[in-house]
Motif scaffolding. Structure first.
Motif, PDB file in Angstrom:
ATOM      1  N   ARG A  57       0.856  -1.190   0.000  1.00  0.00           N
ATOM      2  CA  ARG A  57       0.000   0.000   0.000  1.00  0.00           C
ATOM      3  C   ARG A  57       0.889   1.236   0.000  1.00  0.00           C
ATOM      4  NH1 ARG A  57      -2.539   1.599   4.911  1.00  0.00           N
ATOM      5  NH2 ARG A  57      -3.215   3.681   4.445  1.00  0.00           N
ATOM      6  N   LEU A  58       0.903   1.924  -1.120  1.00  0.00           N
ATOM      7  CA  LEU A  58       1.793   3.078  -1.266  1.00  0.00           C
ATOM      8  C   LEU A  58       1.263   4.294  -0.518  1.00  0.00           C
ATOM      9  CD1 LEU A  58       2.765   2.806  -5.038  1.00  0.00           C
ATOM     10  CD2 LEU A  58       3.950   1.866  -3.042  1.00  0.00           C
ATOM     11  N   GLN A  59       2.170   4.942   0.180  1.00  0.00           N
ATOM     12  CA  GLN A  59       1.889   6.182   0.911  1.00  0.00           C
ATOM     13  C   GLN A  59       3.059   7.137   0.683  1.00  0.00           C
ATOM     14  OE1 GLN A  59       0.225   5.513   4.977  1.00  0.00           O
ATOM     15  NE2 GLN A  59       0.788   3.380   4.560  1.00  0.00           N
ATOM     16  N   VAL A  60       3.317   7.414  -0.584  1.00  0.00           N
ATOM     17  CA  VAL A  60       4.526   8.146  -0.980  1.00  0.00           C
ATOM     18  C   VAL A  60       4.618   9.501  -0.294  1.00  0.00           C
ATOM     19  CG1 VAL A  60       5.774   9.131  -2.938  1.00  0.00           C
ATOM     20  CG2 VAL A  60       4.717   6.879  -3.146  1.00  0.00           C
ATOM     21  N   ASP A  61       3.526  10.258  -0.233  1.00  0.00           N
ATOM     22  CA  ASP A  61       3.579  11.573   0.416  1.00  0.00           C
ATOM     23  C   ASP A  61       3.954  11.442   1.891  1.00  0.00           C
ATOM     24  OD1 ASP A  61       2.939  12.940  -1.896  1.00  0.00           O
ATOM     25  OD2 ASP A  61       0.808  13.037  -1.453  1.00  0.00           O
ATOM     26  N   LYS A  62       3.328  10.510   2.586  1.00  0.00           N
ATOM     27  CA  LYS A  62       3.609  10.302   4.012  1.00  0.00           C
ATOM     28  C   LYS A  62       5.067   9.903   4.214  1.00  0.00           C
ATOM     29  CE  LYS A  62       2.329   7.316   7.863  1.00  0.00           C
ATOM     30  NZ  LYS A  62       1.529   6.172   8.278  1.00  0.00           N
ATOM     31  N   TRP A  63       5.551   8.972   3.408  1.00  0.00           N
ATOM     32  CA  TRP A  63       6.936   8.505   3.546  1.00  0.00           C
ATOM     33  C   TRP A  63       7.925   9.610   3.199  1.00  0.00           C
ATOM     34  CZ3 TRP A  63       5.731   3.722   0.108  1.00  0.00           C
ATOM     35  CH2 TRP A  63       4.904   2.831   0.798  1.00  0.00           C
ATOM     36  N   SER A  64       7.616  10.388   2.159  1.00  0.00           N
ATOM     37  CA  SER A  64       8.500  11.493   1.778  1.00  0.00           C
ATOM     38  C   SER A  64       8.594  12.512   2.901  1.00  0.00           C
ATOM     39  CB  SER A  64       7.994  12.167   0.496  1.00  0.00           C
ATOM     40  OG  SER A  64       8.087  11.287  -0.594  1.00  0.00           O
ATOM     41  N   GLU A  65       7.453  12.844   3.482  1.00  0.00           N
ATOM     42  CA  GLU A  65       7.442  13.793   4.599  1.00  0.00           C
ATOM     43  C   GLU A  65       8.239  13.254   5.776  1.00  0.00           C
ATOM     44  OE1 GLU A  65       3.279  14.484   5.275  1.00  0.00           O
ATOM     45  OE2 GLU A  65       3.063  15.576   3.381  1.00  0.00           O
ATOM     46  N   VAL A  78      15.717  11.227   0.509  1.00  0.00           N
ATOM     47  CA  VAL A  78      15.405  10.332  -0.602  1.00  0.00           C
ATOM     48  C   VAL A  78      14.502   9.216  -0.089  1.00  0.00           C
ATOM     49  CG1 VAL A  78      16.373   8.774  -2.345  1.00  0.00           C
ATOM     50  CG2 VAL A  78      17.672  10.788  -1.628  1.00  0.00           C
ATOM     51  N   LEU A  79      13.453   8.945  -0.830  1.00  0.00           N
ATOM     52  CA  LEU A  79      12.584   7.816  -0.546  1.00  0.00           C
ATOM     53  C   LEU A  79      12.841   6.752  -1.606  1.00  0.00           C
ATOM     54  CD1 LEU A  79      10.136   6.293   0.656  1.00  0.00           C
ATOM     55  CD2 LEU A  79       8.682   7.709  -0.829  1.00  0.00           C
ATOM     56  N   ILE A  80      13.145   5.533  -1.164  1.00  0.00           N
ATOM     57  CA  ILE A  80      13.315   4.410  -2.084  1.00  0.00           C
ATOM     58  C   ILE A  80      12.339   3.334  -1.633  1.00  0.00           C
ATOM     59  CG2 ILE A  80      14.904   2.725  -3.055  1.00  0.00           C
ATOM     60  CD1 ILE A  80      17.199   4.624  -2.482  1.00  0.00           C
ATOM     61  N   TYR A  81      11.500   2.895  -2.556  1.00  0.00           N
ATOM     62  CA  TYR A  81      10.454   1.938  -2.176  1.00  0.00           C
ATOM     63  C   TYR A  81      10.207   0.919  -3.282  1.00  0.00           C
ATOM     64  CZ  TYR A  81       7.406   4.601  -5.293  1.00  0.00           C
ATOM     65  OH  TYR A  81       6.863   5.203  -6.397  1.00  0.00           O
ATOM     66  N   ARG A  82       9.567  -0.177  -2.893  1.00  0.00           N
ATOM     67  CA  ARG A  82       9.126  -1.144  -3.892  1.00  0.00           C
ATOM     68  C   ARG A  82       7.985  -1.987  -3.351  1.00  0.00           C
ATOM     69  NH1 ARG A  82      10.285  -6.539  -4.805  1.00  0.00           N
ATOM     70  NH2 ARG A  82      11.718  -7.553  -3.361  1.00  0.00           N
ATOM     71  N   CYS A  91      12.232   8.415  -5.110  1.00  0.00           N
ATOM     72  CA  CYS A  91      11.426   9.635  -5.089  1.00  0.00           C
ATOM     73  C   CYS A  91      12.211  10.703  -4.318  1.00  0.00           C
ATOM     74  CB  CYS A  91      10.099   9.334  -4.396  1.00  0.00           C
ATOM     75  SG  CYS A  91       8.983  10.725  -4.289  1.00  0.00           S
ATOM     76  N   LEU A  92      12.364  11.879  -4.926  1.00  0.00           N
ATOM     77  CA  LEU A  92      12.985  12.995  -4.235  1.00  0.00           C
ATOM     78  C   LEU A  92      12.396  14.301  -4.749  1.00  0.00           C
ATOM     79  CD1 LEU A  92      16.542  13.634  -5.566  1.00  0.00           C
ATOM     80  CD2 LEU A  92      15.222  11.730  -6.391  1.00  0.00           C
TER      81      LEU A  92
END
Length: 106
Positions: A57-65, A78-82, A91-92
């Motif tokens: 379950r992607l939460q890119v904004d939350k993880w980036s913050e 830097v956010l690195i996910y898979r 993501c940066l």
């Protein structure tokens, strides 16, 4: 998945990514143990503060913050996910990406 399963999957993802980075960079890449307790990033390489996520379950904004909040001036969050069966993605912030792109074009 219970809390322990999530932690184990997250730790396995961090180890997997650290191994990939080691293979490509040619030096040992270590995880920041205790980062969840301290609210820090998972891997630090010089000015790069890396948050690693291995979730469906992607939460890119939350993880980036999350990684941006623990980064200081001059550091690059830097956010690195898979997800399962997917490649690792990075993501940066655009302001951090442009200098990297400019350097690569020189």
């Amino acid at each position: 998945m219970n809390g322990r399963g999530k932690r184990n999957k997250g730790a396995a993802g961090e180890r997997e990514l650290a191994g990939i980075l080691k293979d490509h960079l040619g030096f040992e890449v270590k995880r920041n143990l205790g980062q969840a307790r301290d609210g820090a990033d998972d891997i630090t390489i010089q000015k790069f503060r890396i948050e690693v996520k291995r979730q469906e379950r992607l939460q890119v904004d939350k993880w980036s913050e999350q990684v941006e909040s623990c980064s200081k001036a001059g550091e690059v969050p830097v956010l690195i996910y898979r997800r399962n069966g997917q490649p690792w993605r990075v993501c940066l912030k655009l302001d951090d990406f442009i200098p990297l792109l400019r350097d690569a074009l020189d």
